[in-house]
Design a protein around this motif. Structure first.
Motif, PDB file in Angstrom:
ATOM      1  N   UNK A 105       0.849  -1.189   0.000  1.00 39.73           N
ATOM      2  CA  UNK A 105       0.000   0.000   0.000  1.00 39.73           C
ATOM      3  C   UNK A 105       0.888   1.243   0.000  1.00 39.73           C
ATOM      4  N   UNK A 106       0.315   2.361  -0.426  1.00 41.08           N
ATOM      5  CA  UNK A 106       1.055   3.615  -0.505  1.00 41.08           C
ATOM      6  C   UNK A 106       0.271   4.713   0.201  1.00 41.08           C
ATOM      7  N   UNK A 107       0.951   5.462   1.056  1.00 44.46           N
ATOM      8  CA  UNK A 107       0.350   6.600   1.739  1.00 44.46           C
ATOM      9  C   UNK A 107       0.911   7.893   1.145  1.00 44.46           C
ATOM     10  N   UNK A 108       0.033   8.854   0.910  1.00 44.73           N
ATOM     11  CA  UNK A 108       0.474  10.129   0.372  1.00 44.73           C
ATOM     12  C   UNK A 108      -0.587  11.196   0.543  1.00 44.73           C
ATOM     13  N   UNK A 109      -0.268  12.403   0.094  1.00 41.89           N
ATOM     14  CA  UNK A 109      -1.174  13.547   0.258  1.00 41.89           C
ATOM     15  C   UNK A 109      -2.051  13.720  -0.973  1.00 41.89           C
ATOM     16  N   UNK A 110      -3.322  14.036  -0.727  1.00 42.37           N
ATOM     17  CA  UNK A 110      -4.243  14.294  -1.834  1.00 42.37           C
ATOM     18  C   UNK A 110      -5.103  15.518  -1.519  1.00 42.37           C
ATOM     19  N   UNK A 111      -5.672  16.101  -2.567  1.00 42.38           N
ATOM     20  CA  UNK A 111      -6.617  17.193  -2.387  1.00 42.38           C
ATOM     21  C   UNK A 111      -7.983  16.584  -2.104  1.00 42.38           C
ATOM     22  N   UNK A 112      -8.556  16.947  -0.962  1.00 45.02           N
ATOM     23  CA  UNK A 112      -9.842  16.397  -0.543  1.00 45.02           C
ATOM     24  C   UNK A 112     -10.965  17.339  -0.980  1.00 45.02           C
ATOM     25  N   UNK A 113     -11.847  16.850  -1.816  1.00 38.99           N
ATOM     26  CA  UNK A 113     -12.918  17.672  -2.372  1.00 38.99           C
ATOM     27  C   UNK A 113     -13.882  18.139  -1.289  1.00 38.99           C
ATOM     28  N   UNK A 114     -14.197  17.274  -0.327  1.00 40.78           N
ATOM     29  CA  UNK A 114     -15.180  17.612   0.709  1.00 40.78           C
ATOM     30  C   UNK A 114     -14.717  18.760   1.597  1.00 40.78           C
ATOM     31  N   UNK A 115     -13.456  18.720   2.028  1.00 42.90           N
ATOM     32  CA  UNK A 115     -12.947  19.751   2.944  1.00 42.90           C
ATOM     33  C   UNK A 115     -12.199  20.863   2.224  1.00 42.90           C
ATOM     34  N   UNK A 116     -11.959  20.673   0.915  1.00 42.54           N
ATOM     35  CA  UNK A 116     -11.186  21.641   0.123  1.00 42.54           C
ATOM     36  C   UNK A 116      -9.819  21.893   0.765  1.00 42.54           C
ATOM     37  N   UNK A 117      -9.196  20.801   1.185  1.00 40.48           N
ATOM     38  CA  UNK A 117      -7.895  20.890   1.846  1.00 40.48           C
ATOM     39  C   UNK A 117      -7.048  19.683   1.462  1.00 40.48           C
ATOM     40  N   UNK A 118      -5.801  19.670   1.938  1.00 41.11           N
ATOM     41  CA  UNK A 118      -4.886  18.565   1.651  1.00 41.11           C
ATOM     42  C   UNK A 118      -4.870  17.608   2.835  1.00 41.11           C
ATOM     43  N   UNK A 119      -5.096  16.333   2.566  1.00 40.06           N
ATOM     44  CA  UNK A 119      -5.097  15.320   3.622  1.00 40.06           C
ATOM     45  C   UNK A 119      -4.228  14.140   3.194  1.00 40.06           C
TER      46      UNK A 119
END
Length: 382
Positions: A105-119
């Protein structure tokens, strides 16, 4: 220090990595947003004083990597489509694909549409890889990611965790032990702006519209002339970096987290591999520069070197000296200089419209910015 004798990083040193939050067995720590929009730990009355949070703080407990020898490479993904979608040379996609192919598995940062932030998030399928590709110039919310990483490792899975150097250090401190199946990949980090700034920028750029995709490094006009692209349900808006207000505030260093100006984790990098842009490739290796993006890859451990070997047949890779590799990328080894405007920037952000912020902090010329820095460094007088 709280009344249970817990001593975490000070406010100016705290990186917001959330290791303490993940480590607390009684859920007595909350990550709360400051007025500037950065996350800090808040220890609640339910704290039992076990000090697991303190033992997981990478600032209080410095981790040292078992560095064999730093080796540097200029790398280009042979798949042109992937490279064009990437911020630089597309090497991260190859590393992630290899781990996924091995059942990991790979963990990384994405743009979250619901919160309009990076998670931070986890992916286990190749088709989801695009979510965590490309640079994100804002601090990602780790949430319970470290707990999930540990669970995957305990279940026997290979794990590739990508993040900033402070997030890598936080994960290492949280885990407290080495795992052969864990591969740590960080990025050459300039520093991180806050969620508050990002959200205000998005509302200013696309009022009354929800952003569905965000690309901080859209290479529509080339790698060196990248721009910001924002996609809504109707259209994609592209703005060159020299004109985009968010990128200009970021590149001029006004908006970074306080700890970024004196980064404690650069000198104790815990990553197996560090990725970045190979700025200066035209001078070092002009033969491979086509303005479509070249990755700077630094292997720091034997494990990192082995991981790179697994993808070498899918990329053009040339070893260079470390000195040549970082000559035009000083963020690899030094912190960003704190500008004098930083004291007022976030105060203004809470009191002024974003339009006024643009006028005050972006409309000024680069000559004025350079002059300000020279005054700050006492090289010249006002």
């Amino acid at each position: 220090m709280n009344n249970k004798g817990i001593a975490l990083a000070t406010e100016t040193e705290c990186t917001g990595c959330s290791a303490c939050y993940n480590a607390c067995p009684t859920k007595s720590i909350k990550m709360v947003s400051s007025d500037e929009g950065f996350l800090y730990p808040l220890i609640m009355d339910t704290c039992v004083g076990c000090k697991k949070c303190e033992n997981s703080c990478p600032i209080v407990n410095v981790n040292h990597n078992e560095i064999v020898k730093k080796r540097a490479y200029a790398c280009i993904n042979e798949d042109i489509d992937t490279r064009l979608k990437s911020s630089s040379g597309g090497v991260f996609a190859l590393l992630a694909h290899h781990i996924l192919k091995c059942g990991g598995v790979v963990f990384g940062a994405k743009f979250d549409v619901d919160t309009q932030s990076i998670i931070h998030t986890i992916i286990d399928k190749q088709e989801n890889l695009d979510q965590i590709m490309r640079s994100k110039y804002a601090q990602s919310n780790i949430g319970k990611t470290f707990i999930n990483v540990k669970k995957c490792l305990k279940d026997g899975q290979k794990v590739l965790f990508s993040g900033t150097p402070c997030q890598i250090s936080g994960l290492q401190a949280f885990l407290g032990e080495k795992y052969d199946r864990l591969y740590l990949v960080d990025v050459i980090c300039h520093g991180v702006p806050s969620d508050v700034l990002l959200l205000k920028y998005l509302k200013y750029s696309c009022p009354k519209k929800n952003i569905t995709e965000m690309n901080f490094r859209d290479k529509k006009k080339g790698w060196t002339d990248y721009g910001m692209s924002l996609t809504t349900d109707r259209q994609t808006k592209w703005c060159p970096k020299d004109q985009d207000p968010y990128m200009q505030m970021f590149l001029r260093d006004f908006c970074l987290r306080e700890s970024c100006y004196n980064c404690k984790t650069k000198e104790n990098d815990c990553a197996d591999i560090t990725l970045g842009d190979f700025w200066g490739i035209r001078e070092v290796l002009p033969i491979i520069d086509d303005n479509k993006g070249t990755s700077l890859v630094i292997t720091r451990t034997a494990k990192g070197e082995k991981l790179l070997e697994n993808i070498i047949d899918k990329c053009k890779c040339v070893e260079v000296s470390y000195e040549d590799a970082v000559k035009y990328n000083r963020s690899e080894y030094s912190s960003t200089q704190r500008p004098i405007e930083r004291d007022q920037f976030y105060k203004d952000l809470n009191q002024m419209s974003f339009k006024s912020m643009v006028k005050k902090y972006v409309s000024i010329s680069w000559k004025e910015v350079i002059f300000s820095k020279l005054v700050e460094l006492k090289i010249i007088k006002e």
